[in-house]
Design a protein around this motif. Structure first.
Motif, PDB file in Angstrom:
ATOM      1  N   VAL A  86       0.822  -1.202   0.000  1.00 21.71           N
ATOM      2  CA  VAL A  86       0.000   0.000   0.000  1.00 21.71           C
ATOM      3  C   VAL A  86       0.865   1.265   0.000  1.00 21.71           C
TER       4      VAL A  86
ATOM      5  N   PRO B   8      -3.005   5.192   3.698  1.00 20.60           N
ATOM      6  CA  PRO B   8      -3.485   6.248   2.812  1.00 20.60           C
ATOM      7  C   PRO B   8      -4.428   7.187   3.548  1.00 20.60           C
TER       8      PRO B   8
ATOM      9  N   SER C 283      -3.950  -5.246   2.437  1.00 16.95           N
ATOM     10  CA  SER C 283      -4.892  -4.204   2.839  1.00 16.95           C
ATOM     11  C   SER C 283      -4.435  -3.614   4.169  1.00 16.95           C
ATOM     12  N   CYS C 284      -4.420  -2.284   4.253  1.00 16.94           N
ATOM     13  CA  CYS C 284      -3.871  -1.678   5.465  1.00 16.94           C
ATOM     14  C   CYS C 284      -4.881  -1.738   6.604  1.00 16.94           C
ATOM     15  N   GLY C 285      -6.153  -2.013   6.275  1.00 18.71           N
ATOM     16  CA  GLY C 285      -7.138  -2.205   7.324  1.00 18.71           C
ATOM     17  C   GLY C 285      -7.832  -0.937   7.786  1.00 18.71           C
ATOM     18  N   LYS C 286      -7.526   0.169   7.117  1.00 19.35           N
ATOM     19  CA  LYS C 286      -8.094   1.428   7.591  1.00 19.35           C
ATOM     20  C   LYS C 286      -9.598   1.525   7.319  1.00 19.35           C
ATOM     21  N   CYS C 287     -10.024   1.048   6.151  1.00 23.77           N
ATOM     22  CA  CYS C 287     -11.461   1.183   5.866  1.00 23.77           C
ATOM     23  C   CYS C 287     -12.142  -0.180   5.704  1.00 23.77           C
TER      24      CYS C 287
ATOM     25  N   CYS D  66     -12.677  -2.476   2.278  1.00 20.51           N
ATOM     26  CA  CYS D  66     -11.516  -3.198   1.797  1.00 20.51           C
ATOM     27  C   CYS D  66     -11.106  -4.273   2.795  1.00 20.51           C
TER      28      CYS D  66
ATOM     29  N   ALA E 206     -14.383   1.911  -1.155  1.00 16.86           N
ATOM     30  CA  ALA E 206     -13.062   1.850  -0.522  1.00 16.86           C
ATOM     31  C   ALA E 206     -12.372   3.208  -0.591  1.00 16.86           C
ATOM     32  N   LEU E 207     -11.492   3.442   0.381  1.00 16.03           N
ATOM     33  CA  LEU E 207     -10.855   4.752   0.519  1.00 16.03           C
ATOM     34  C   LEU E 207      -9.771   4.988  -0.526  1.00 16.03           C
ATOM     35  N   CYS E 208      -8.932   3.982  -0.781  1.00 18.70           N
ATOM     36  CA  CYS E 208      -7.816   4.245  -1.693  1.00 18.70           C
ATOM     37  C   CYS E 208      -7.835   3.277  -2.860  1.00 18.70           C
TER      38      CYS E 208
ATOM     39  N   GLY F 192      -8.087  -0.753  -2.465  1.00 18.64           N
ATOM     40  CA  GLY F 192      -9.395  -1.359  -2.296  1.00 18.64           C
ATOM     41  C   GLY F 192     -10.279  -1.169  -3.515  1.00 18.64           C
TER      42      GLY F 192
HETATM   43  S1  SF4 Z   1      -8.819   0.645   0.555  1.00 14.14           S
HETATM   44 FE1  SF4 Z   1      -8.847   1.227   2.731  1.00 14.14          FE
HETATM   45  S2  SF4 Z   1      -8.167  -0.597   3.895  1.00 14.14           S
HETATM   46 FE2  SF4 Z   1      -7.697  -0.901   1.721  1.00 14.14          FE
HETATM   47  S3  SF4 Z   1      -5.559  -0.273   1.580  1.00 14.14           S
HETATM   48 FE3  SF4 Z   1      -6.810   1.495   0.985  1.00 14.14          FE
HETATM   49  S4  SF4 Z   1      -7.135   2.638   2.878  1.00 14.14           S
HETATM   50 FE4  SF4 Z   1      -6.351   0.628   3.471  1.00 14.14          FE
END
Ligand code: SF4
Ligand SMILES: Cc1cc2nc3c(=O)[nH]c(=O)nc-3n(C[C@H](O)[C@H](O)[C@H](O)COP(=O)(O)O)c2cc1C
Ligand code: SF4
Ligand code: SF4
Ligand code: FES
Ligand code: FES
Lengths: 597, 162
Positions: free
Chosen positions: A283, A301, A454-458, A461, A499-501, A504
């Protein structure tokens, strides 16, 4: 300067080094020394030539003779025959698969003939650890030109007119991005080079950084001048130690020569470049995550806008471009925007580098004009599919892209056509698949990758891709249910939309594109519990055909779990309870007596 | 017992080296990643003692250090084996059967990907494209690269590292 009558270039890219080019280079040095030729012949290392599969590769100049698969034992013969007697060592020349005669020069072979090398122009030609070689090949002339003859706005106009679009995946017009960064208010600005190269099947950025690091430094300095920045950062993966080493050497040499640092070329322009290492997170290739990582934080992100061009590194306007994008800049400045814009197609100008791999005869790096068809790349340059197998699909765009079927092979390679086909240009991975590749399994492979990264932020995703993966696992295990395909499609649509970025938003693409073109394979797994390609382990079993088996016992020897038994010269049998489906026996049997069902 | 004592003194020595390195970065918050990279280079992994020292030196919380360490796959919380085996699971290698080579490695070593053998001899990791797709599938053991791997080459190659 000393004059050498011949130069031996030994490829020391990652591929050739892996197949043993370091000892070959040492052998050349020793042999040449031994024969007292040290004053006449010079041995040099160089970057990837693109034909890594045939390594170790060497080229001897002035003739430009290309020898492949050179072993240490071959070196005395090459020195004796080629360098002393002037006779070509025929047996080490490249042989075209379709032609009888052997090719002498690299530029004669099909793999090379159709290429147009702009970003890779110096790779495999110069010694990347010696700045003079870069300078001798027009290096830093573009920087001198912009500093002495052009205003920052003229530089940006030239880049805009060239039509260059970002090579890091998105294809955003480069000139426009430079303009945004220039116009953003602020005294302190930064230039960042994205060398994170996350696509798990691509290595062009690495080859450029290893084979021609100065081109990236020069381009970043040009960008710095254009947008008004004094500092640049190159973000490289820690997994690329050779690239890091070559960049360190290059930065040092450029500083010594006054091509980086204060008052460059006496023009009053200051610009310096620093390295930052990535630490294994896909990511972090996403621009806002990359900036967070340079600042020393977790690479997560953040929503855009604000775009980095307005609010980037430490909150300052920041220009981020990919390695290959930068590598195109010096030639554009030197040869002019019209020249660049004359290559390629209406909406995609210039060339693109691809790493072709998978089930294809010639694997390696190729740089082709935009608009070349997939068929040309796969058959004319790549030499087609090995072992008489049938082409099934080609994957581009890595984990964000998709699989393109045989019906679309005549499609020209452009940003927009690839997107329309449900894939994308991406950073340039191009993996060819044949009839033995299962498309559901490939979709699962990419989703495992994105899910893992996946970074797990949102939540869409983090959780959505997990649900999709579970369904794919179920299907490939033979436990697929009615309605699974529709469920995959619904999930995919929702993830893409929320998804945020980019990770996703594009993660469902491999699933969607395989569903679009290879839906029948999904159906076969779900309805008939069969894997048509014979790849999904839960759905296949191994059997020996008694009539064909000669009882040689070779298969029993390689079986790691002792699942095969039989008397000598009698048909053998596989104990299906014990078999772990490792495929070793099939590969071993000389009589084709073992089959997968 | 002796062995354990030797291990302790080695670790103590390395911690001293870490201290020296930290001097350069004292108080520079943004240097966290670089510091962790250097610390891992010295110690080989990032035990909690090291993380604590890094947190103090850079004036950040231990939880921030820990969350950064666990975010990036490059960092190890546990010691790695003497021989680090990395198998490429990039697309080109996967298409050419890297998963089968991996199963064989796991079977021969008796560990799963990401783990280290109890005698600290081998650790097994998956990595992405190493830029040698022409030689796919690729396995790397420390600095040795093995291309065109097949499952049945695995036992033979492991013998080189007895
Ligand atoms: S879509 Fe969301 S959870 Fe997936 S990598 Fe991007 S910020 Fe992280
Ligand atoms: C998940 C994800 C991974 C990315 N990885 C890379 C990468 O490895 N290299 C890269 O140059 N760009 C990558 N990008 C694109 C960058 O965000 C950015 O658009 C690019 O570096 C801009 O440079 P360009 O305009 O020259 O292409 C990635 C984007 C996403 C969403
Ligand atoms: S597939 Fe592997 S485990 Fe099964 S019989 Fe063949 S060699 Fe043995
Ligand atoms: S290798 Fe083939 S021919 Fe030989 S025993 Fe096994 S199945 Fe029979
Ligand atoms: S590394 Fe030598 S040709 Fe690619
Ligand atoms: S995918 Fe394994 S080396 Fe490229």
């Amino acid at each position: 300067m000393e004059f050498y009558r011949a130069h031996v270039l030994v490829c020391r890219g990652t591929g050739c080094t892996a197949s043993g080019s370091e000892p070959v280079m040492e052998a050349f040095e020793k042999e040449i020394e031994k024969r007292g030729l040290s004053k006449e012949v010079k041995v040099l290392l160089t970057g990837c030539l693109g034909l890594c599969e045939l390594g170790p590769n060497i080229i001897i100049y002035p003739e430009g003779t290309y020898y492949c698969k050179v072993k240490v034992e071959d070196v005395p013969e090459i020195v004796e025959e080629h360098l002393v007697k002037g006779r070509i060592v025929e047996r080490l020349l490249y042989k075209e698969r379709t032609a009888e005669e052997r090719m002498r020069a690299l530029t004669d072979i099909n793999f090379y003939k159709r290429q147009k090398r702009i970003a890779l122009r110096n790779c495999g030609l110069i010694n990347p650890e010696v700045i003079e070689e870069y300078i001798a090949n027009d290096g830093y002339r573009a920087l001198a030109k912009v500093l002495t003859e052009m205003t920052p706005q003229q530089v940006i106009d030239e880049v805009t007119k060239s039509g260059l679009r970002g090579r890091g995946g998105g294809g955003f017009p480069t000139g426009k991005k430079w303009q945004f960064a220039k116009d953003a208010p602020g005294d302190v600005k930064y230039v960042v080079c994205n060398g994170d190269e996350g696509d798990p099947g691509a290595f062009m950025d690495r080859s450029i950084l290893e084979g021609d690091p100065h081109t990236v430094l020069e381009a970043m300095a040009i960008a710095g001048y254009a947008i008004g920045a004094k500092e640049g950062y190159i973000y490289v993966r820690a997994e690329y130690p050779l690239a890091v080493k070559r960049l360190e050497i290059a930065i040092e040499q450029a500083r010594e020569r006054g091509l980086l640092g204060k008052n460059i070329l006496g023009t009053g322009f200051d610009f310096d470049i620093f390295l930052r290492l990535g630490s294994g997170a896909f990511v972090c290739g996403e621009e806002t995550a990359l900036l967070a990582s340079i600042e020393g934080r977790r690479g997560e992100p953040r929503p855009r806008p604000p775009f980095p061009a307005v609010e980037g590194l430490w909150g300052k306007p920041t220009l981020i471009n990919n390695v290959e994008t930068f590598a195109n800049i010096p030639p554009i400045i030197l040869n002019g925007a019209e020249w660049f814009a004359s290559i390629g197609t209406e909406r995609s100008k210039g060339t693109k580098v691809f790493a072709i791999g998978g089930k294809i005869n010639n694997t390696g790096l190729v740089e082709i004009p935009m608009g070349t068809t997939l068929r040309e790349v796969i058959y004319d340059i790549g030499g087609g599919i090995p072992n008489g197998k049938k082409f099934k699909a080609v994957q581009t765009g890595g984990p964000s892209g998709g699989c393109i079927p045989a019906e679309l092979l005549d499609m020209p390679i452009e940003y927009d056509t690839l997107t329309q086909a449900g894939s994308m240009m991406g950073s340039g991975g191009m993996i060819v698949m044949d009839e033995d590749t299962c498309m559901v399994d490939i979709a699962k492979f990419f989703l495992t990758f994105t899910q893992d990264e996946s970074c797990g932020k949102c939540p869409p995703c983090r959780i959505g891709t997990k649900r999709m993966l579970e369904i794919l696992e179920r299907i490939t295990n033979g436990e697929g249910r009615e309605g699974d395909i529709e469920l995959l499609e619904t999930l995919a649509r929702n993830i893409k939309a929320s998804a945020l970025c980019g990770l996703g938003q594009t993660a469902p693409n491999p699933v969607l594109s395989t569903l679009r073109y290879f839906r029948h394979e999904y159906e076969a797994h779900i309805k008939e519990k069969k894997c048509p390609a014979g790849a999904c382990r839960a759905l296949i079993s191994y059997e020996i055909i008694a009539e064909k088996c000669k009882g040689c016992g070779l298969c029993a020897k390689v079986c790691p779990v002792g699942a095969i038994s039989g008397e000598r010269r009698q048909p053998h049998v596989i104990d299906k309870e014990k078999c772990i489906k490792c495929n070793s026996c099939i590969e071993r049997c000389p009589f084709g007596a073992i089959v997968k069902k | 017992m002796k062995l354990a004592a030797k291990k302790d003194s080695e670790l103590a020595e390395k911690l001293m080296e870490v201290e020296k390195m930290l001097e350069k970065y004292k108080g520079q918050k943004g240097a966290l990643l670089q510091v962790l990279q250097e610390a891992q280079k010295i110690v080989g992994y990032l035990p909690i003692e090291v993380q604590k020292r890094v947190a103090e030196a850079l004036n950040v919380t231990l939880s921030e250090v820990y969350s950064t360490v666990t975010f990036y796959s490059f960092f190890n919380l546990k010691p790695r084996g003497k021989y680090q085996i990395r198998i490429c699971l990039g697309t080109a290698c996967y298409v050419k059967g890297a998963d089968k080579v991996l199963s064989r490695l796991e079977q021969e070593l008796g560990i799963k990907v990401g783990d280290t053998t109890d005698d600290l001899k081998f650790s097994l990791d998956a990595c992405r494209c190493v830029g040698a797709c022409g030689l796919a599938p690729v396995v790397i053991i420390n600095d040795d690269v093995y291309g065109r791997m097949t499952p049945d080459k695995v036992p033979e190659i492991l013998k080189n590292y007895e």
